[in-house]
Enzyme design. Structure first.
Site, PDB file in Angstrom:
ATOM      1  N   CYS A   1       0.831  -1.216   0.000  1.00 16.88           N
ATOM      2  CA  CYS A   1       0.000   0.000   0.000  1.00 16.88           C
ATOM      3  C   CYS A   1       0.863   1.263   0.000  1.00 16.88           C
ATOM      4  O   CYS A   1       1.488   1.563  -1.003  1.00 16.88           O
ATOM      5  CB  CYS A   1      -0.977  -0.064   1.165  1.00 16.88           C
ATOM      6  SG  CYS A   1      -2.388   0.992   0.901  1.00 16.88           S
TER       7      CYS A   1
ATOM      8  N   ARG B   1     -10.285   7.959  -4.643  1.00 20.85           N
ATOM      9  CA  ARG B   1      -9.595   6.779  -4.119  1.00 20.85           C
ATOM     10  C   ARG B   1     -10.085   5.538  -4.839  1.00 20.85           C
ATOM     11  O   ARG B   1     -11.262   5.431  -5.195  1.00 20.85           O
ATOM     12  CB  ARG B   1      -9.847   6.630  -2.611  1.00 20.85           C
ATOM     13  CG  ARG B   1      -9.139   7.670  -1.772  1.00 20.85           C
ATOM     14  CD  ARG B   1      -9.318   7.398  -0.286  1.00 20.85           C
ATOM     15  NE  ARG B   1      -8.391   6.390   0.225  1.00 20.85           N
ATOM     16  CZ  ARG B   1      -7.125   6.655   0.574  1.00 20.85           C
ATOM     17  NH1 ARG B   1      -6.664   7.882   0.490  1.00 20.85           N
ATOM     18  NH2 ARG B   1      -6.341   5.694   1.031  1.00 20.85           N
TER      19      ARG B   1
ATOM     20  N   HIS C   1      -4.136  -5.272   0.484  1.00 20.56           N
ATOM     21  CA  HIS C   1      -4.089  -5.669   1.887  1.00 20.56           C
ATOM     22  C   HIS C   1      -5.248  -6.616   2.147  1.00 20.56           C
ATOM     23  O   HIS C   1      -5.801  -7.172   1.223  1.00 20.56           O
ATOM     24  CB  HIS C   1      -4.046  -4.451   2.814  1.00 20.56           C
ATOM     25  CG  HIS C   1      -5.162  -3.503   2.622  1.00 20.56           C
ATOM     26  ND1 HIS C   1      -5.043  -2.358   1.890  1.00 20.56           N
ATOM     27  CD2 HIS C   1      -6.423  -3.532   3.049  1.00 20.56           C
ATOM     28  CE1 HIS C   1      -6.184  -1.717   1.904  1.00 20.56           C
ATOM     29  NE2 HIS C   1      -7.048  -2.398   2.592  1.00 20.56           N
TER      30      HIS C   1
END
Lengths: 453, 246
Positions: free
Chosen positions: B94, B128, B194
């Site tokens: 990330c 995002r 993740h």
């Protein structure tokens, strides 16, 4: 206001319940706001006093405590007590308000808060804590802090702010507003000197340097001071002292302000509920509810649905403790440790919108602290196997856990494991808590949440 | 007993997506095969000595913390390059993949430097990229589905020296455009995934472990097979819930 919009929206709640779609705690408001976008402002204007409570954790319970004390004090108020805490839920509550209800007591979602404040214009705004929670939905904690900062900077001076001084980020926000009162817990044996893994606000909001903690109570809450610029926890005007946690049976402490000091007893467990009760005391005190009414209101409170709520089925006492983010889950686990003996534990993990679709957070929960106190572990929910892996990699034997694919199987497994007269603890996420209650409801063990007031 | 030495970079600052789950998986899968391991947290201000470790982990953090870390990481840049050249294993997740590249240009045009152990560059996008992420991953000619979750504003594009970790079956990946996800260069892996990534993807975990063991012992091990039934069930459920057919 347009009667047609109001009538349509009110009818929708009735229809929703009649068709079995759910409580109708949000649908009427949703329809009203579509038909009449300024409805919140118009309806809120009719109230004399509006209290808004927001936080990552504890807002539902605290609003319930304030409501309870207000009720003792014979204040007639409108509230969104069913946890419907977005604009639709507030609009629904206001829509169903009796004209004699002059007070509003609302708990509001932390992400929805900045948009709602200018519409509802509270007289008292209570900010309790911010922890990492559902990063896919809320984004980073810093983003929420920045949005709250802008919100506070545009608050009128007349709005009284009540802030938890133990949360470093919130204390900073409080320092930006003149009309503010702080609250906080005094040093307690239940505090710790070490910061837990999932702690968030560890850097100074003023200068970015690391904070020093003399005591940590929950996550990053505690007695803190910046190593570099000296910015430190403000002295609270409402304090909680001499805390005594009596396991799952409840808690007691001394709440004090400049005006008075009183012993508060609550039937709710854990230091998080001490924060909730202290916040309720500060809020009630601010709107001049007498200490005896506060004491009585808090001592007779029952749990909000799914928050330390006990439901009996087939001779088993099932305590449901909502666990929807690392700080909240850790707090529940710590509370369970106060009890003697081993426990039957059920953990439920869903990944629906209201839970957060990202299940990474379970790895930030310190389940390790209870491993040697588990006599049986049942795992359920949409993402049960992610939880099973979480325990597998903590060294918990795979043969000692049982994955129950449905709520029905979960309840049956608990029954066969515990036999009779035993107690089990359930730690569900939000929607799995609703599923669990629905499953219990089906076998006649509980009532529907929208019946609560 | 052979000890595998793990360096966890900035565990206090970069930990927001359950990153310690990845560390737990590395440790346990080593332990179950008779290897011991040590975890050394390295924070801002600490020295990073390349010869001290076999595997180096860096996780995701908030923008504010990532900025603090980025400048500290610059001081460790030479040591990290020497470690990468020496074949140390990197898993940078990330925020980690962004710091591993040339740098990050934020939404206001400010440049945050990276360390350049992976040939890639990142700039902030408007929105995002959030959601389930499923890959067809490839390492050393082996392929496997890898599943997790992504939540990042950065758009990452690879240079010629890095190859993608996999192609995107569901989700956005590096940039939402070229269907690539992650980056591999020598034994350094960067990824946006993740969940955390390793518990549900034991194939990837075991690749990293065998590389780390080879780095330590000089010999590629044959890893004892483990019972992966829980891992596989969790992976199946996640892939199905992401809407990808197996």
């Amino acid at each position: 206001m347009s009667n047609i919009a109001l009538s349509l929206a009110k009818a929708a709640g009735w229809i929703s319940r009649a068709l079995g779609f759910g409580g109708g705690t949000t649908i009427p408001g949703m329809i009203l706001l579509k038909l009449r976008p300024r409805a919140l402002q118009e309806m809120a204007q009719e109230l004399e006093e509006i209290i808004i409570i927001s936080a990552t954790n504890g807002k539902t319970t605290t609003a319930r405590m304030v409501s309870h004390a207000a009720h003792e004090s014979e204040i007639s108020f409108v509230a969104n007590t069913s946890g419907a805490n977005l604009s639709s839920g507030i609009a629904t509550a206001l829509l169903q308000r009796n004209p004699d209800e002059r007070f509003g007591i609302f708990e509001i979602d932390e992400a929805a808060l900045p948009d709602l404040i200018p519409q509802i214009r509270p007289t008292v705004l209570v900010l309790m804590n911010l922890f990492r929670d559902q990063l896919d939905r809320y984004g980073e904690l810093e983003t929420t802090i920045q949005k709250w900062k802008e919100m506070i900077e545009s608050l009128p001076e007349t709005t009284k702010l009540i802030i938890n001084a133990d949360d470093p980020a919130l204390a900073y926000l409080g320092s930006l507003h003149q009309n503010v009162e702080f609250l906080g817990l005094e040093l307690t044996d239940y505090g710790s000197e070490t910061i837990p893994h999932a702690a968030d606000s560890l850097h100074c909001q003023k200068c970015d340097s690391p904070l020093n903690f003399k005591q940590v109570t929950i996550g990053h809450l505690g007695h803190w001071e910046c190593q570099n610029c000296g910015f430190r926890r403000p002295n609270p005007s409402f304090t909680g002292d001499k805390i005594n946690l009596k396991g799952l049976n409840g808690s007691e402490f001394i709440a004090a302000s400049k005006k008075d000091s009183l012993e508060i007893q609550i039937p709710l467990a854990g230091i998080h509920n001490v924060y909730n009760a202290l916040t309720a005391y500060a809020t009630c005190s601010t709107i001049d509810i007498s200490t005896t009414k506060i004491q009585k209101g808090l001592s007779t409170i029952s749990a909000a649905f799914g928050r330390n709520e006990i439901i009996n089925f087939d001779g088993i006492e099932l305590m449901i403790m909502l666990a929807k983010n690392p700080a909240g889950a850790n707090q529940n686990l710590k509370t369970l440790l106060l009890e003697e003996g081993n426990m039957h534990l059920a953990i439920l993990l869903n990944d629906r919108t209201a839970d957060g679709k990202d299940v990474s957070w379970i790895w930030d929960v310190d389940y390790e602290m209870i491993l040697d106190r588990i006599s049986s572990l049942t795992i359920s929910g949409d993402r049960a196997y992610d939880l099973a892996l979480r325990f597998h990699y903590s060294g918990f034997p795979a043969t000692s856990m049982h994955v129950a694919p449905s709520i029905q199987e979960l309840l049956e497994h608990l029954k066969s494991t515990i036999k009779t007269d035993g107690r089990a603890i359930a730690l569900p996420t939000y929607t799995s808590m609703l599923d669990l209650r629905a499953g219990l409801n089906k076998i006649g063990a509980t009532h529907s949440f929208w019946e609560e007031k | 007993m052979t000890e595998i030495r793990i360096c966890h970079l900035y565990p206090k600052e970069m930990n927001i997506y359950g990153d310690r789950g990845n560390i737990a998986v590395i440790q346990k899968r080593l332990e179950w095969r008779g290897y011991s391991s040590s975890i050394t947290p390295i924070s801002t201000g600490d020295d990073f000595t390349p010869t001290n470790f076999d595997l180096c982990y860096l996780g995701g953090g908030q923008d504010r913390d990532q900025m603090i870390v980025a400048y500290d990481l610059q001081k460790k840049s030479a040591a990290l390059h020497s470690a990468a050249k020496d074949g140390m294993v990197f898993l940078w997740v990330c925020g980690g993949i962004q710091l591993a590249g040339a740098g990050y240009t934020d939404s206001e045009g400010r440049r945050i430097p990276g360390v350049g152990i992976l040939d890639l560059d990142t700039s902030a996008g408007k929105n995002r990229l959030i959601g389930d992420l499923v890959l067809e991953a490839e390492l050393n000619g082996d392929t496997c589905k890898v599943v997790g979750y992504e939540n990042h504003a950065g758009r990452t594009f690879l240079g010629p020296d890095a190859t993608p970790l996999g192609s995107v079956l569901k989700g956005h990946g590096n940039n939402g455009i070229d269907r690539t996800e992650g980056a591999v260069q020598r034994r350094a892996i960067g990824t946006y995934m993740h969940g955390p990534i390793l518990p549900k993807n034991p194939w990837l975990a075991d690749k990293l472990l065998s590389w780390a063991i080879e780095h330590k012992t000089g010999k590629m091990p044959t890893l004892t097979p483990l019972d992966n039934s829980l891992e596989n069930l969790a992976q199946q459920v996640a892939i199905t819930r992401a809407g990808v057919k197996r």
